[in-house]
Motif scaffolding. Structure first.
Motif, PDB file in Angstrom:
ATOM      1  N   UNK A 149       0.865  -1.171   0.000  1.00  0.00           N
ATOM      2  CA  UNK A 149       0.000   0.000   0.000  1.00  0.00           C
ATOM      3  C   UNK A 149       0.907   1.227   0.000  1.00  0.00           C
ATOM      4  N   UNK A 150       0.915   1.952  -1.118  1.00  0.00           N
ATOM      5  CA  UNK A 150       1.858   3.061  -1.216  1.00  0.00           C
ATOM      6  C   UNK A 150       1.177   4.391  -0.934  1.00  0.00           C
ATOM      7  N   UNK A 151       1.968   5.384  -0.485  1.00  0.00           N
ATOM      8  CA  UNK A 151       1.386   6.678  -0.116  1.00  0.00           C
ATOM      9  C   UNK A 151       0.548   7.287  -1.239  1.00  0.00           C
ATOM     10  N   UNK A 152      -0.573   7.831  -0.879  1.00  0.00           N
ATOM     11  CA  UNK A 152      -1.417   8.523  -1.846  1.00  0.00           C
ATOM     12  C   UNK A 152      -1.992   9.760  -1.164  1.00  0.00           C
ATOM     13  N   UNK A 153      -2.739  10.525  -1.919  1.00  0.00           N
ATOM     14  CA  UNK A 153      -3.310  11.761  -1.367  1.00  0.00           C
ATOM     15  C   UNK A 153      -4.195  11.473  -0.156  1.00  0.00           C
ATOM     16  N   UNK A 154      -4.879  10.338  -0.169  1.00  0.00           N
ATOM     17  CA  UNK A 154      -5.819  10.052   0.913  1.00  0.00           C
ATOM     18  C   UNK A 154      -5.106   9.879   2.258  1.00  0.00           C
ATOM     19  N   UNK A 155      -3.788   9.660   2.227  1.00  0.00           N
ATOM     20  CA  UNK A 155      -3.044   9.536   3.494  1.00  0.00           C
ATOM     21  C   UNK A 155      -3.119  10.829   4.301  1.00  0.00           C
TER      22      UNK A 155
END
Lengths: 315, 266
Positions: A181-187
């Motif tokens: 699970x890679x960083x995305x805006x939703x983080x």
């Protein structure tokens, strides 16, 4: 009162003294005349908030001191801040991931981060409540020796748990990356979620602190209440899915999914897990619920705690 | 009421007297859980079933109706046998113990000399100085400003760099010195000292006595609890004698101490 010796003695002195203008005043009138304030009286709500703000450095220093003191006897020292949640995650991985296999419709690479997120976020609320219940009753020495707004203690303990959670988040990020699970805006949604949960936890800690100051027995009872709450909040399984499988009534599903712990856990999962935990898995009006719980419990807890301010310290 | 008026009138003779602390028929009651009765679980259950809630709670009436007025510039000693309610009275004046009945009026915020409870043994001396200062209500800047003074006064670093070690590694004397130094670093309106004088070695005792005299000058009113009649004679000009929570005598030091010594059979 043994007024006999007092009056005879003082009477002798008084005769030689010139009559004072203060003579004949009751203590209350005398206090008013010289602008004396009642000691140990509860300040007004706004004054109380101002006093708390003045003590912000103490609150911060006290919580980080408690956090540091926790592992200071260990040889590895502060490494345990990260190692403890990491070991916790490993144990859950062995039991729920390897031994029992993925749960429900989730595959392992979704389930493990799902589980670890749930455990860490719930632990934040759980330990805030547990620390809150002992915030006054476990620090009577401090309360009886020094002057400060007592709400500093539960706030400080909740802050300590927040700092603890931030260490756990390091582990969580490692787990997330490990399962793809890679960083995305939703983080970014993690931050408002954490703020709201912190406000909720602080309110909860203050309610617990007042209750625990009056009834210390609560500290024994609370672990059982917290464990029940944990199972009702879907920490280890997808609550909605499990209940649907059991054909539970819709209102019951909604009720359990709207409980604060469940709301914050689900929001955190939604923020971090991306494709594994969709918008469809969230209860309706989830942000409104998160905000509402935070404001309600935060404000209620603060006022409830402040109402008994002058009574803390009687043991 | 009559004797209260007489009391205030009597002590008002101390020239331009401005009252700083007024205690008005003060009662303090402690509630102790788990005292009394049989301590066993069956006894506790029995009490719950029989609905006797008072069974395990005992009330200790520590201060019973104390009334006095203290004025600016006074140093007041509190004497009395162990458990007579001296420390409890001080804490009530400081507003730390809630009163059961009666009231205490004060000018400004009275403070108790003592920060022991805020300090943590697992932290270094350095961090404890900061924590203790903040706990007493100093700002971060004030703590930074006085940090070196506190460390120097305590003399912790005289035998090497001990201030960066955890407090649990200190000898009991060293820890007591550091605690006193932190507590004495702040200025107070109304200062209360609870038998804090006898800590550390002789050299440190001299230094701390000097510091207390300094604090007395800055503070409006000083209260001192002690079993050492000599230190009361040296520092106080008025003495309150408490016995079993009641104010037995209130007057000039010599008279009260003489009566006290007669009573305690010396």
């Amino acid at each position: 009162m043994s007024t006999v010796s007092e009056t005879t003695h003082d009477g002798a002195v008084a005769m030689s003294a010139p009559p004072s203008p203060d003579e004949g005043l009751t203590p209350a009138q005398l206090a008013q005349k010289y602008g004396l304030s009642q000691s140990g009286a509860r300040p007004g709500l706004f004054e109380y908030v101002r006093q708390l703000w003045d003590r912000r450095h103490f609150i911060a220093a006290f919580s980080s001191a408690k956090l540091t003191a926790q592992y200071s006897q260990a040889k590895l020292g502060q490494v345990w801040q990260v190692a403890t949640p990491l070991l916790n995650a490993l144990v859950y991985y062995f039991i729920f991931g390897l031994l029992m296999g993925g749960r429900g419709s989730m595959s392992n690479d979704v389930y493990i981060p799902f589980l670890v997120t749930g455990v860490f976020v719930f632990t934040f609320t759980q330990s805030s409540a547990m620390a809150g219940v002992r915030a006054i009753s476990g620090n009577l020495g401090l309360v009886r020796a020094l002057h400060f707004p007592r709400a500093s203690l539960p706030i400080s303990f909740a802050l300590q748990q927040l700092q603890q959670l931030l260490f756990s988040m390091i582990v969580l990020v490692i787990v997330l990356l490990g399962f793809g699970h890679y960083p995305s805006m939703s983080w970014l949604l993690v931050f408002p979620t954490l703020v709201l949960q912190y406000v909720f936890n602080t309110g909860l800690a203050m309610i617990m602190a007042r209750a625990g100051a009056k009834t210390p027995d609560l500290a024994q009872l609370l672990p059982f209440i917290m464990r029940t709450w944990m199972y009702a909040s879907g920490v280890m399984y997808n609550l909605t899915e499990q209940l649907r499988n059991k054909h539970a009534a819709e209102w019951l599903i909604n009720l359990l999914a709207s409980n604060p712990a469940s709301v914050y856990i689900d929001l955190m999962r939604y923020s971090l897990l991306g494709h594994g935990f969709n918008h469809a898995d969230l209860p309706p009006h989830v942000w409104a619920l998160a905000l509402g719980w935070a404001l309600l419990v935060g404000a209620l807890g603060f006022v409830y705690f402040w109402k008994a301010e002058e009574r803390y310290g009687r043991g | 009421m009559a004797e209260q008026q007489q009391d205030t009138g009597a002590t008002a003779q101390a020239a331009p007297a401005t009252p700083t602390v007024i205690a008005d028929d003060l009662h303090i009651v402690y509630r102790v859980y788990g005292g009394g009765g049989k301590g066993s679980a069956t006894a506790a259950l029995n009490r719950i079933i029989r609905r006797k809630p008072g069974g395990s709670v005992r009330e200790v009436h520590a201060v019973k109706g104390v009334t006095f007025t203290a004025y600016r510039g006074e140093a007041i000693g509190l004497i009395g046998s162990n458990g007579s309610g001296k420390s409890t009275l001080l804490r009530a004046i400081a507003g730390l113990l809630p009163a059961e009945r009666g009231k205490v009026y004060t000018d400004g915020q009275p403070s108790l000399l003592g920060v022991n409870a805020a300090l943590m043994n697992d932290l270094t001396g350095e961090k404890n100085v900061v924590l203790g200062g903040l706990a007493m209500g100093m700002s971060r800047d004030q703590v930074r400003e006085r940090y070196q003074g506190i460390v120097d006064f305590s003399g912790i670093n005289e035998k090497g760099d001990f201030i960066s070690l955890p407090m649990r590694t200190y000898s009991s004397g060293m820890a007591a010195r550091l605690r006193f130094s932190i507590a004495a670093a702040k200025d107070h309106d109304v200062l209360m000292i609870d038998e804090a004088l006898a800590t550390g070695d002789r050299k440190f005792q001299k230094r701390s006595e000097a510091r207390i005299r300094e604090l007395r000058k800055e503070a409006g009113t000083v209260f001192l609890v002690s079993h050492n009649n000599k230190s009361i004679r040296d520092t106080c000009d008025r003495v309150l004698w408490l016995e079993k929570g009641e104010l037995l005598m209130d007057g000039p030091t010599d008279e009260v101490i003489k009566a006290y010594e007669k009573e305690s059979g010396k």
